[in-house]
Design a protein around this motif. Structure first.
Motif, PDB file in Angstrom:
ATOM      1  N   ALA A 140       8.980   9.509  -9.332  1.00 27.93           N
ATOM      2  CA  ALA A 140       8.449   9.548  -7.933  1.00 27.93           C
ATOM      3  C   ALA A 140       7.776  11.222  -7.827  1.00 27.93           C
ATOM      4  O   ALA A 140       8.034  12.045  -8.506  1.00 27.93           O
ATOM      5  N   SER A 142       6.849  14.609  -6.703  1.00 25.07           N
ATOM      6  CA  SER A 142       7.905  15.644  -5.837  1.00 25.07           C
ATOM      7  C   SER A 142       7.481  15.809  -4.447  1.00 25.07           C
ATOM      8  O   SER A 142       6.127  15.469  -3.967  1.00 25.07           O
ATOM      9  N   PRO A 143       8.377  15.985  -3.518  1.00 19.78           N
ATOM     10  CA  PRO A 143       8.009  16.235  -1.918  1.00 19.78           C
ATOM     11  C   PRO A 143       6.962  17.147  -1.908  1.00 19.78           C
ATOM     12  O   PRO A 143       6.165  16.934  -0.918  1.00 19.78           O
ATOM     13  N   THR A 166       3.207   7.386   0.052  1.00 23.65           N
ATOM     14  CA  THR A 166       4.821   7.442  -0.067  1.00 23.65           C
ATOM     15  C   THR A 166       4.942   7.513  -1.585  1.00 23.65           C
ATOM     16  O   THR A 166       4.102   6.808  -2.485  1.00 23.65           O
ATOM     17  N   ARG A 168       8.821   7.141  -4.094  1.00 20.47           N
ATOM     18  CA  ARG A 168      10.059   6.933  -3.985  1.00 20.47           C
ATOM     19  C   ARG A 168      10.509   6.745  -5.494  1.00 20.47           C
ATOM     20  O   ARG A 168       9.862   6.527  -6.402  1.00 20.47           O
ATOM     21  N   ARG A 169      11.931   7.058  -5.715  1.00 20.08           N
ATOM     22  CA  ARG A 169      12.253   7.202  -6.704  1.00 20.08           C
ATOM     23  C   ARG A 169      12.531   5.632  -7.384  1.00 20.08           C
ATOM     24  O   ARG A 169      12.708   4.829  -6.549  1.00 20.08           O
ATOM     25  N   TYR A 246      15.735   3.230  -3.230  1.00 22.34           N
ATOM     26  CA  TYR A 246      15.900   4.543  -2.303  1.00 22.34           C
ATOM     27  C   TYR A 246      14.939   4.236  -1.121  1.00 22.34           C
ATOM     28  O   TYR A 246      13.867   3.703  -1.154  1.00 22.34           O
ATOM     29  N   THR A 248      12.780   5.924   2.447  1.00 16.91           N
ATOM     30  CA  THR A 248      11.655   6.786   2.614  1.00 16.91           C
ATOM     31  C   THR A 248      12.299   8.412   2.631  1.00 16.91           C
ATOM     32  O   THR A 248      11.674   9.580   2.552  1.00 16.91           O
ATOM     33  N   ASP A 249      13.715   8.368   3.064  1.00 18.34           N
ATOM     34  CA  ASP A 249      14.465   9.695   3.174  1.00 18.34           C
ATOM     35  C   ASP A 249      15.026   9.895   1.867  1.00 18.34           C
ATOM     36  O   ASP A 249      15.514  11.254   1.712  1.00 18.34           O
ATOM     37  N   GLY A 250      14.800   9.400   0.714  1.00 21.47           N
ATOM     38  CA  GLY A 250      15.342   9.607  -0.417  1.00 21.47           C
ATOM     39  C   GLY A 250      16.978   9.429  -0.780  1.00 21.47           C
ATOM     40  O   GLY A 250      17.440   9.825  -1.755  1.00 21.47           O
ATOM     41  N   SER A 266       9.751   1.073  -4.615  1.00 18.89           N
ATOM     42  CA  SER A 266       9.290   2.170  -5.337  1.00 18.89           C
ATOM     43  C   SER A 266       7.866   1.786  -6.270  1.00 18.89           C
ATOM     44  O   SER A 266       7.145   2.398  -6.386  1.00 18.89           O
TER      45      SER A 266
END
Length: 297
Positions: A140, A142-143, A166, A168-169, A246, A248-250, A266
């Motif tokens: 993913a 990084s934020p 978006t 995701r992991r 995962y 969307t909030d991780g 993902s």
């Protein structure tokens, strides 16, 4: 694609031979005047078709490189994003780019898109799903970098377009299956071979491709010494092919069994690390049950 001179010439001869008024001019000699004219005409037509092919390629490149607001345009833009570089847009507004191409600064290696609708907003929202890393080792974004990507898309998107990037992991693949093998080698060797085949399968599928239970089982079945792959309906815990995704909030959501086919959240698959929030999720070796096949012929 242009035809060869011989193909054009043969078609012209065939057409000439179908016309009764030209039969008296028929000749098999390559040196006849009419055949010579046909050959020259075929060469001219061939040259014209090659020019048209080149023109079509040039036009296609122009269309693909101009700003047109299609989902594919946003995907290409994400793949071209260079972290830290200043984006420049042409004066006519039809294309954008960077002063120099530096692939080491690119964040996104895989990208795809989907449309999303909600009851409170009927306008479609374009969801751009991205990942970074090499095929088979995707991760993913990084934020912090995801904020940069959304800001970048905000600069180049069309007015009124709802777009969100978006990342995701990876979805955790859990193959709870009974595997039969011929007993010629140790369990450890069989599991080694199965793990290689599952990893090969995960590396071979396209980004955001659908995951089929039958293909996961086929990958396991292709390992050396494996004779059969079986879903035991009486086993505890329940068997099948499962995914843990995962949100969307991780946060890792509950494991779900794939009935036949399922899309990943993902866009790619991973194996359980057995650590942190994945500590309750079994690895491939832990999820599989091995049995010596007593019925093998």
């Amino acid at each position: 694609m242009s035809r060869t001179i011989k193909e054009i010439y043969d078609e012209a001869v065939a057409e000439r031979n179908r016309r009764l008024e030209l039969l008296e001019f028929g000749s098999d000699s390559k040196l006849s005047i009419l055949n010579g004219i046909l050959w020259v005409a075929a060469a001219v037509i061939y040259t014209f078709e090659v020019i048209l092919d080149t023109f079509a390629v040039d036009i296609s490149e122009v269309i693909n490189n101009r700003i047109n607001g299609t989902p594919a345009y946003y995907v290409r833009a994400l793949l071209q994003y260079q972290k830290g570089d200043e984006l420049s847009v042409r004066e006519d507004g039809l294309a954008f780019g960077y002063a120099s191409v530096d692939e080491s600064k690119r964040l996104v290696t895989q990208a795809t898109y989907a449309e999303s609708h909600t009851d409170d907003n009927l306008d479609a929202k374009l969801i751009l799903k991205v990942a970074t890393g090499a095929t088979g080792h995707l991760e993913a974004v990084s934020p912090e970098d995801l904020v940069l990507l959304n800001a970048y898309i905000g600069r180049i998107k069309f007015a009124g377009t709802r777009v969100e990037v978006t990342s995701r992991r990876g979805d955790v693949l859990i193959p709870r299956l009974t595997v039969y093998y011929d007993g010629a080698v140790t369990e450890s060797e069989v599991l080694d071979g199965i793990e290689v085949k599952i990893n090969d399968y995960m590396s071979s599928i396209d980004f955001d491709a659908a995951i089929y239970v039958s293909k996961v089982m086929a990958a396991i079945r292709s390992a050396a010494h494996v004779t059969d792959v079986y879903i035991d309906t009486e086993a505890v815990p329940a068997q099948g092919v499962f995914l843990a995704s995962y949100n969307t909030d991780g946060l890792l959501e509950a494991t779900e069994r794939i009935a036949r086919v399922r899309q990943t959240a993902s866009g790619y698959l991973t194996q359980s690390s057995g650590r942190d929030e994945q500590r309750e999720l079994p690895t491939f070796r832990e999820a599989l049950i091995l049995q010596v096949d007593r019925h093998e012929v």
